[in-house]
Design a protein around this motif. Structure first.
Motif, PDB file in Angstrom:
ATOM      1  N   SER A   2       5.144 -17.555   7.967  1.00  0.00           N
ATOM      2  CA  SER A   2       6.037 -16.612   8.204  1.00  0.00           C
ATOM      3  C   SER A   2       5.945 -15.859   9.571  1.00  0.00           C
ATOM      4  O   SER A   2       4.784 -15.519  10.023  1.00  0.00           O
ATOM      5  CB  SER A   2       6.056 -15.730   7.168  1.00  0.00           C
ATOM      6  N   ASP A   3       7.037 -15.568   9.976  1.00  0.00           N
ATOM      7  CA  ASP A   3       6.953 -14.527  11.318  1.00  0.00           C
ATOM      8  C   ASP A   3       6.602 -13.083  10.996  1.00  0.00           C
ATOM      9  O   ASP A   3       6.349 -12.435  11.775  1.00  0.00           O
ATOM     10  CB  ASP A   3       7.994 -14.643  12.192  1.00  0.00           C
ATOM     11  N   ILE A   4       6.773 -12.733   9.579  1.00  0.00           N
ATOM     12  CA  ILE A   4       6.536 -11.356   9.223  1.00  0.00           C
ATOM     13  C   ILE A   4       5.229 -10.908   9.133  1.00  0.00           C
ATOM     14  O   ILE A   4       4.252 -11.735   8.392  1.00  0.00           O
ATOM     15  CB  ILE A   4       7.462 -11.051   7.894  1.00  0.00           C
ATOM     16  N   GLU A   5       4.857  -9.833   9.973  1.00  0.00           N
ATOM     17  CA  GLU A   5       3.732  -9.225   9.788  1.00  0.00           C
ATOM     18  C   GLU A   5       3.197  -8.699   8.502  1.00  0.00           C
ATOM     19  O   GLU A   5       4.181  -7.832   8.221  1.00  0.00           O
ATOM     20  CB  GLU A   5       3.527  -8.452  11.123  1.00  0.00           C
ATOM     21  N   MET A   6       2.485  -8.949   7.863  1.00  0.00           N
ATOM     22  CA  MET A   6       1.986  -8.314   6.718  1.00  0.00           C
ATOM     23  C   MET A   6       1.114  -7.011   6.946  1.00  0.00           C
ATOM     24  O   MET A   6       0.513  -7.295   7.996  1.00  0.00           O
ATOM     25  CB  MET A   6       1.421  -9.325   5.598  1.00  0.00           C
ATOM     26  N   LEU A  25      -1.886  -7.638   0.600  1.00  0.00           N
ATOM     27  CA  LEU A  25      -1.140  -7.744   1.797  1.00  0.00           C
ATOM     28  C   LEU A  25       0.538  -7.718   1.361  1.00  0.00           C
ATOM     29  O   LEU A  25       0.756  -8.692   0.344  1.00  0.00           O
ATOM     30  CB  LEU A  25      -1.254  -9.189   2.451  1.00  0.00           C
ATOM     31  N   VAL A  26       1.302  -6.798   1.756  1.00  0.00           N
ATOM     32  CA  VAL A  26       2.563  -6.566   1.564  1.00  0.00           C
ATOM     33  C   VAL A  26       3.566  -6.735   2.803  1.00  0.00           C
ATOM     34  O   VAL A  26       2.880  -6.515   3.940  1.00  0.00           O
ATOM     35  CB  VAL A  26       2.914  -5.391   0.727  1.00  0.00           C
ATOM     36  N   LYS A  27       4.990  -7.016   2.530  1.00  0.00           N
ATOM     37  CA  LYS A  27       5.643  -6.928   3.816  1.00  0.00           C
ATOM     38  C   LYS A  27       5.995  -5.592   4.043  1.00  0.00           C
ATOM     39  O   LYS A  27       6.089  -4.690   3.325  1.00  0.00           O
ATOM     40  CB  LYS A  27       7.034  -7.484   3.367  1.00  0.00           C
ATOM     41  N   PRO A  28       6.190  -5.197   5.445  1.00  0.00           N
ATOM     42  CA  PRO A  28       6.489  -3.865   5.822  1.00  0.00           C
ATOM     43  C   PRO A  28       7.737  -3.428   4.940  1.00  0.00           C
ATOM     44  O   PRO A  28       8.623  -4.181   4.747  1.00  0.00           O
ATOM     45  CB  PRO A  28       6.816  -3.989   7.441  1.00  0.00           C
ATOM     46  N   THR A  30       7.572  -2.133   1.875  1.00  0.00           N
ATOM     47  CA  THR A  30       7.433  -2.668   0.532  1.00  0.00           C
ATOM     48  C   THR A  30       7.133  -1.113  -0.215  1.00  0.00           C
ATOM     49  O   THR A  30       6.515  -0.229   0.493  1.00  0.00           O
ATOM     50  CB  THR A  30       6.011  -3.152   0.183  1.00  0.00           C
ATOM     51  N   GLN A  38       3.363  -5.772  -7.162  1.00  0.00           N
ATOM     52  CA  GLN A  38       2.667  -7.146  -6.547  1.00  0.00           C
ATOM     53  C   GLN A  38       1.224  -7.222  -6.913  1.00  0.00           C
ATOM     54  O   GLN A  38       0.635  -8.297  -6.827  1.00  0.00           O
ATOM     55  CB  GLN A  38       3.049  -7.094  -5.101  1.00  0.00           C
ATOM     56  N   ARG A  74       7.829   4.051   1.209  1.00  0.00           N
ATOM     57  CA  ARG A  74       7.465   2.906   1.955  1.00  0.00           C
ATOM     58  C   ARG A  74       5.903   2.861   2.451  1.00  0.00           C
ATOM     59  O   ARG A  74       5.622   3.891   3.068  1.00  0.00           O
ATOM     60  CB  ARG A  74       8.443   2.703   3.408  1.00  0.00           C
TER      61      ARG A  74
END
Length: 104
Positions: A2-6, A25-28, A30, A38, A74
């Motif tokens: 994925s392009d999403i930085e965790m 590791l979570v998505k920004p 979260t 999670q 967040r």
């Protein structure tokens, strides 16, 4: 991939006889509750009620002192969300009883 930085965060819970810190590791974006879900910590501590448990980040209770409540907070890189156990006794009531006892 994925392009999403965790982002790296931790979830912590402690009982007198057992403690657990889970790194994940979570998505920004979260939320604190999202990170707890999670983490899977409920599998180890099924007594935790995520919806009612008090939570904090590094000792600062969420929902106080300008911090968002757990469903809105967040997670930031390096944050550790702590799940607090319910108090067995009201601290004010316990102090009052000790003060009365010391008078006698």
């Amino acid at each position: 991939m994925s392009d999403i930085e965790m982002i790296a965060v931790e979830v912590a819970y402690a009982l007198p006889e057992k403690q657990k810190i889970i790194a994940l590791l979570v998505k920004p974006g979260t939320t604190a509750i999202g990170a707890v879900k999670q983490s899977g910590i409920i599998k180890e501590f099924p007594e935790i009620d995520i919806e009612t448990a008090k939570m904090g980040v590094f000792g600062q209770a969420l929902g106080t002192k300008g911090l968002a409540k757990a469903p809105e907070y967040r997670m930031q890189p390096g944050d550790r969300v702590e799940i607090y156990r319910p108090l067995k006794a009201d601290p004010k009531e316990a102090r009052r009883r000790r003060a009365e006892k010391s008078k006698t």
